[in-house]
Motif scaffolding. Structure first.
Motif, PDB file in Angstrom:
ATOM      1  N   ASN A 473       0.812  -1.222   0.000  1.00  0.00           N
ATOM      2  CA  ASN A 473       0.000   0.000   0.000  1.00  0.00           C
ATOM      3  C   ASN A 473       0.839   1.262   0.000  1.00  0.00           C
ATOM      4  OD1 ASN A 473      -2.390  -1.526   0.095  1.00  0.00           O
ATOM      5  ND2 ASN A 473      -2.277  -1.676   2.348  1.00  0.00           N
ATOM      6  N   ARG A 474       2.138   1.116  -0.008  1.00  0.00           N
ATOM      7  CA  ARG A 474       3.018   2.285   0.068  1.00  0.00           C
ATOM      8  C   ARG A 474       3.617   2.569  -1.306  1.00  0.00           C
ATOM      9  NH1 ARG A 474       7.166   1.624   4.884  1.00  0.00           N
ATOM     10  NH2 ARG A 474       7.523   3.804   4.285  1.00  0.00           N
ATOM     11  N   GLY A 475       3.786   3.869  -1.607  1.00  0.00           N
ATOM     12  CA  GLY A 475       4.356   4.265  -2.879  1.00  0.00           C
ATOM     13  C   GLY A 475       5.579   5.142  -2.687  1.00  0.00           C
ATOM     14  N   HIS A 476       6.545   5.020  -3.598  1.00  0.00           N
ATOM     15  CA  HIS A 476       7.770   5.814  -3.539  1.00  0.00           C
ATOM     16  C   HIS A 476       8.031   6.384  -4.923  1.00  0.00           C
ATOM     17  CE1 HIS A 476       8.897   4.241   0.460  1.00  0.00           C
ATOM     18  NE2 HIS A 476       8.406   3.095   0.023  1.00  0.00           N
ATOM     19  N   SER A 477       8.348   7.650  -4.962  1.00  0.00           N
ATOM     20  CA  SER A 477       8.640   8.299  -6.241  1.00  0.00           C
ATOM     21  C   SER A 477       9.980   7.810  -6.786  1.00  0.00           C
ATOM     22  CB  SER A 477       8.685   9.825  -6.075  1.00  0.00           C
ATOM     23  OG  SER A 477       7.432  10.305  -5.644  1.00  0.00           O
ATOM     24  N   VAL A 478      10.009   7.634  -8.120  1.00  0.00           N
ATOM     25  CA  VAL A 478      11.248   7.231  -8.786  1.00  0.00           C
ATOM     26  C   VAL A 478      11.950   8.493  -9.252  1.00  0.00           C
ATOM     27  CG1 VAL A 478      12.227   5.974 -10.724  1.00  0.00           C
ATOM     28  CG2 VAL A 478      10.249   5.027  -9.498  1.00  0.00           C
ATOM     29  N   SER A 479      13.122   8.802  -8.643  1.00  0.00           N
ATOM     30  CA  SER A 479      13.844  10.019  -9.002  1.00  0.00           C
ATOM     31  C   SER A 479      14.881   9.782 -10.103  1.00  0.00           C
ATOM     32  CB  SER A 479      14.546  10.585  -7.759  1.00  0.00           C
ATOM     33  OG  SER A 479      15.406   9.620  -7.175  1.00  0.00           O
ATOM     34  N   TRP A 480      15.205   8.512 -10.355  1.00  0.00           N
ATOM     35  CA  TRP A 480      16.182   8.190 -11.406  1.00  0.00           C
ATOM     36  C   TRP A 480      16.014   6.730 -11.772  1.00  0.00           C
ATOM     37  CZ3 TRP A 480      20.034   4.496 -11.428  1.00  0.00           C
ATOM     38  CH2 TRP A 480      20.993   4.569 -12.444  1.00  0.00           C
ATOM     39  N   TRP A 481      16.269   6.397 -13.029  1.00  0.00           N
ATOM     40  CA  TRP A 481      16.183   5.002 -13.441  1.00  0.00           C
ATOM     41  C   TRP A 481      17.158   4.747 -14.582  1.00  0.00           C
ATOM     42  CZ3 TRP A 481      14.830   4.518 -18.550  1.00  0.00           C
ATOM     43  CH2 TRP A 481      14.123   5.584 -19.125  1.00  0.00           C
ATOM     44  N   ALA A 482      17.502   3.477 -14.756  1.00  0.00           N
ATOM     45  CA  ALA A 482      18.396   3.066 -15.843  1.00  0.00           C
ATOM     46  C   ALA A 482      17.932   1.706 -16.351  1.00  0.00           C
ATOM     47  CB  ALA A 482      19.845   2.980 -15.364  1.00  0.00           C
ATOM     48  N   GLY A 483      18.079   1.495 -17.641  1.00  0.00           N
ATOM     49  CA  GLY A 483      17.639   0.237 -18.228  1.00  0.00           C
ATOM     50  C   GLY A 483      16.418   0.479 -19.102  1.00  0.00           C
ATOM     51  N   PRO A 484      15.672  -0.552 -19.375  1.00  0.00           N
ATOM     52  CA  PRO A 484      15.916  -1.958 -18.972  1.00  0.00           C
ATOM     53  C   PRO A 484      16.958  -2.638 -19.856  1.00  0.00           C
ATOM     54  CG  PRO A 484      13.910  -1.831 -20.253  1.00  0.00           C
ATOM     55  CD  PRO A 484      14.408  -0.412 -20.113  1.00  0.00           C
ATOM     56  N   TRP A 485      17.482  -3.775 -19.305  1.00  0.00           N
ATOM     57  CA  TRP A 485      18.451  -4.581 -20.028  1.00  0.00           C
ATOM     58  C   TRP A 485      17.865  -5.977 -20.225  1.00  0.00           C
ATOM     59  CZ3 TRP A 485      20.107  -1.988 -15.452  1.00  0.00           C
ATOM     60  CH2 TRP A 485      20.775  -0.788 -15.697  1.00  0.00           C
ATOM     61  N   PRO A 486      17.464  -6.314 -21.440  1.00  0.00           N
ATOM     62  CA  PRO A 486      16.879  -7.641 -21.680  1.00  0.00           C
ATOM     63  C   PRO A 486      17.881  -8.751 -21.369  1.00  0.00           C
ATOM     64  CG  PRO A 486      16.469  -6.158 -23.527  1.00  0.00           C
ATOM     65  CD  PRO A 486      17.471  -5.478 -22.659  1.00  0.00           C
ATOM     66  N   SER A 487      17.389  -9.860 -20.850  1.00  0.00           N
ATOM     67  CA  SER A 487      18.244 -11.005 -20.510  1.00  0.00           C
ATOM     68  C   SER A 487      17.575 -12.314 -20.914  1.00  0.00           C
ATOM     69  CB  SER A 487      18.575 -11.015 -19.023  1.00  0.00           C
ATOM     70  OG  SER A 487      17.388 -11.048 -18.252  1.00  0.00           O
TER      71      SER A 487
END
Length: 525
Positions: A473-487
Motif C-alpha cells: 500500500n506504500r508508494g515511492h517516487s522514482v527520481s532516477w532510473w536506468a535500463g531496462p536490459w533484456p536477458s
C-alpha cells in the motif's frame, strides 16, 4: 673365488632397500573422466577448470589441444572434443581400483595424488626376483583395468617420479647424474612434491640464466637459503638428489590415531563423506594439541565381517583438515563403488598418522587470520554435525545474468564447484557494483504518471517512463532510473529484463521483470 663378500652383499641390500619405484598414469584427470563416461580410448577428451584445459588425452593433443587453452580454442582445434569439468573426487574414486591392484602385488603403496603412486621396491624385489619383473607385474595389473601407466625407479622419490614420466630406471647412485641435464622446469612438473611457490621460483631461475636442474644444483646451499625461500631449499635438495623428505625423527604418539565405531554402519557414499569430515576435524585437533602436523596418513576401514581396506596417503605439505577429509572420501567412495564392494557395511574407521613433522611446517600468520578461520570452520563443522550436512553452506561466485544466479551455495566440506562457469560470456549480465542484499520473492508495481503499469515491450524497452514504485500500500517516487536490459525469455516466452531505480528515500533497487511483473532482485547500499 667368484663369490661376493658379506660386505658387498650388505651394500647391495642397502641400495635396494632405499630405492623407490614410481608408477604414473599420464593425464589422469582426463583418463578418469573418460572412464566415468565409458569413452573409447581413441575419443579425445579434455578436463576444464575455469574455462581452461587442465588435462587432456593423447588423442586430443594430437588434434592440437594443449593445457591452458580456452574451451573455445580447444573445441575449434578438435571439433569432436568431449569436455568434462574438473572433479577431484572423481579422480580419487576412479583411481582406487588401480591402487587396489597394486596392493595385491606389493604392500606399502603410497598415493601422492590420484594418478601417481610410489613404493619402496625392497619387498617386491625379494618376491619377484628383480625390479624389472616387479615393474612389469605392476604395469600388467594396472593395464588389466584399462589404465595406461609407466614406471620409473631411482634412489630418491623426486627422481623416481621424473623417471616414471619417461619410463626410465635410473641406476643406483645415479640420481644426480640423471638430473643434471634436465630442464629447470622439471622442478615444478609434479605438484604433489612442491607447493604453489615453485612456479615463481622456476621463473626467477630462468630470468637469472639458470636453464637446467644441474645448474641450480651447482649453487651452494648457503646461497640458496639466503637468497630464496624454504621451498627453494627443498627444490635445491631435490636437484642435488638428496633425501627431500626423510621419515620424521619424531615418532607419532600412540594417542594421535583416531578410531571411530560407525553406528549405524556405513553403506552409502554421502554418509562416508560426512563422517570423513568429522574424523578429519578430530584428527587435526589431536595433532594441533600435540604441536605436530601429519605428512603421511594411513586410513583403514573395517567391515562387520572383518574385511579391511587400508591405504597410505603422502603429501608434500602437511595435511590440512580439508585435504584429510578429501582423501578419506576418495578412498571410501572408491571402495563402496568398486566392482568388488565390501562384504558388509563398514563398522570401524581408523586414521593413523605414520609420519609427523613439527607444527611449524603448517604455521598460521602472526595476525591470527587463518587460525581464526580454522576455529570458525571447526565450529561450523560442529553445527553441521548437529543439524545435518546442508545446514551450513558457503557462497561461491558462479555464472549467470542475475545477481542471485551469480552465487552458488555449497555445503561446507563439499567441492566448491559453481553451478555455472563465471568466466563464460553472459550477455545481459548485471554490471558492477553488485547489490549488497539479494532478494527473490519481493513483488512490486512500477507505474507511470497516469498510474498505468510500466512493462517491457517485446523489443526490450519500457512502454512508458516509470514514475512511482509501489510496495503493498506504500508508494515511492522514482527520481532516477536506468535500463531496462533484456536477458532472454522467461518461462512463458515473454521478455525478461532488469532495471535500476533510485527512490525518493535514497534507496537504490535492482528490479527484475519476469512473467509480466516486477520483482526486487537486489538492494544497493
Amino acid at each position: 673365488m667368484g663369490g661376493a663378500t658379506s660386505a658387498q652383499v650388505a651394500v647391495r641390500s642397502t641400495a635396494v632397500e632405499r630405492r623407490i619405484l614410481a608408477l604414473w598414469a599420464p593425464d589422469w584427470p582426463a583418463a578418469a573422466a573418460a572412464a566415468e563416461r565409458d569413452l573409447a580410448p581413441h575419443e579425445p577428451i579434455a578436463v576444464l577448470h575455469a574455462n581452461r584445459v587442465v588435462a587432456c588425452s593423447a588423442s586430443a593433443r594430437r588434434a592440437g589441444v594443449r593445457r591452458g587453452m580456452r574451451k573455445r580454442q580447444a573445441q575449434a582445434n578438435c571439433p569432436h572434443l568431449v569436455v568434462a569439468a574438473d572433479d577431484a573426487n572423481r579422480d580419487g574414486r576412479v583411481f582406487e581400483p588401480v591402487v587396489a591392484a597394486m596392493v595385491e602385488l606389493v604392500p606399502n603403496v603410497e598415493v601422492l595424488r590420484p594418478g601417481l603412486c610410489v613404493l619402496p621396491i625392497s619387498a617386491g624385489v625379494r618376491y619377484f626376483g628383480s625390479v624389472e619383473v616387479l615393474a612389469e607385474a605392476l604395469v600388467d595389473a594396472v593395464s588389466a583395468l584399462g589404465v595406461e601407466s609407466s614406471v620409473g625407479v631411482a634412489d630418491e622419490m623426486f627422481t623416481a617420479v621424473l623417471a616414471a614420466r619417461r619410463g626410465i630406471f635410473v641406476e643406483a647412485g645415479g640420481d644426480a647424474a640423471y638430473l643434471v641435464d634436465r630442464p629447470v622446469g622439471d622442478l615444478m612438473i609434479e605438484s604433489s612434491l612442491c607447493d604453489d611457490r615453485r612456479v615463481e621460483l622456476v621463473e626467477l631461475l630462468w630470468h637469472l640464466g639458470i636453464r637446467t636442474v644441474g645448474a641450480f644444483a651447482a649453487l651452494t646451499p648457503t646461497d640458496v637459503a639466503t637468497r630464496f625461500d624454504d621451498d627453494a631449499v627443498l627444490a635445491h635438495r631435490q636437484a642435488r638428489a638428496l633425501p627431500s623428505r626423510p621419515p620424521s625423527g619424531q615418532a607419532p604418539a600412540p594417542d594421535l590415531a583416531v578410531e571411530y565405531t560407525c553406528d549405524p554402519p556405513i553403506e552409502r557414499i554421502d554418509a562416508a563423506a560426512f563422517l570423513g569430515r568429522r574424523l578429519a576435524d578430530e584428527l587435526h585437533h589431536r595433532l594441533s594439541s600435540a604441536a605436530v602436523a601429519c605428512t603421511r596418513l594411513a586410513v583403514r576401514a573395517i567391515t562387520e565381517l572383518g574385511q579391511e581396506h587400508s591405504r597410505i596417503w603422502r603429501c608434500a605439505q602437511p595435511l590440512t583438515p580439508d585435504a584429510t577429509a578429501d582423501r578419506i572420501r576418495w578412498q571410501l567412495e572408491g571402495w563402496l563403488t568398486a566392482k568388488e564392494k565390501p562384504d558388509s557395511p563398514i563398522v570401524t574407521i581408523v586414521l593413523e598418522p605414520i609420519e609427523v613433522v613439527a607444527a611449524g611446517a603448517l604455521q598460521y600468520e602472526l595476525t591470527g587470520g587463518r587460525e581464526v578461520a580454522e576455529r570458525a570452520r571447526r565450529a561450523l563443522v560442529r553445527v553441521q554435525g548437529l543439524l545435518g550436512g546442508d545446514s551450513v553452506r558457503l557462497p561461491i561466485r558462479s555464472g549467470g545474468r542475475g545477481v542471485v544466479e551469480q552465487v552458488t551455495m555449497v555445503a561446507l566440506g563439499d567441492e566448491l564447484r559453481p553451478a555455472a562457469d563465471p568466466a563464460a560470456p553472459w550477455p545481459g549480465r548485471v554490471g558492477e557494483p553488485a547489490p549488497a542484499v539479494t532478494l527473490t520473492d519481493t513483488l512490486v508495481h512500477l507505474v507511470d504518471a497516469e498510474g498505468d503499469p510500466v512493462t517491457v515491450t517485446p523489443r526490450g524497452a519500457f512502454n512508458a517512463e516509470p514514475v512511482l514504485l509501489r510496495v503493498g500500500n506504500r508508494g515511492h517516487s522514482v527520481s532516477w532510473w536506468a535500463g531496462p536490459w533484456p536477458s532472454g525469455l522467461d518461462a512463458d516466452d515473454a521478455v525478461q529484463a532488469r532495471a535500476q531505480v533510485l527512490l525518493d528515500d535514497s534507496r537504490a533497487l535492482l528490479l527484475l521483470f519476469r512473467t509480466g511483473q516486477w520483482w526486487v532482485e537486489g538492494v544497493y547500499e
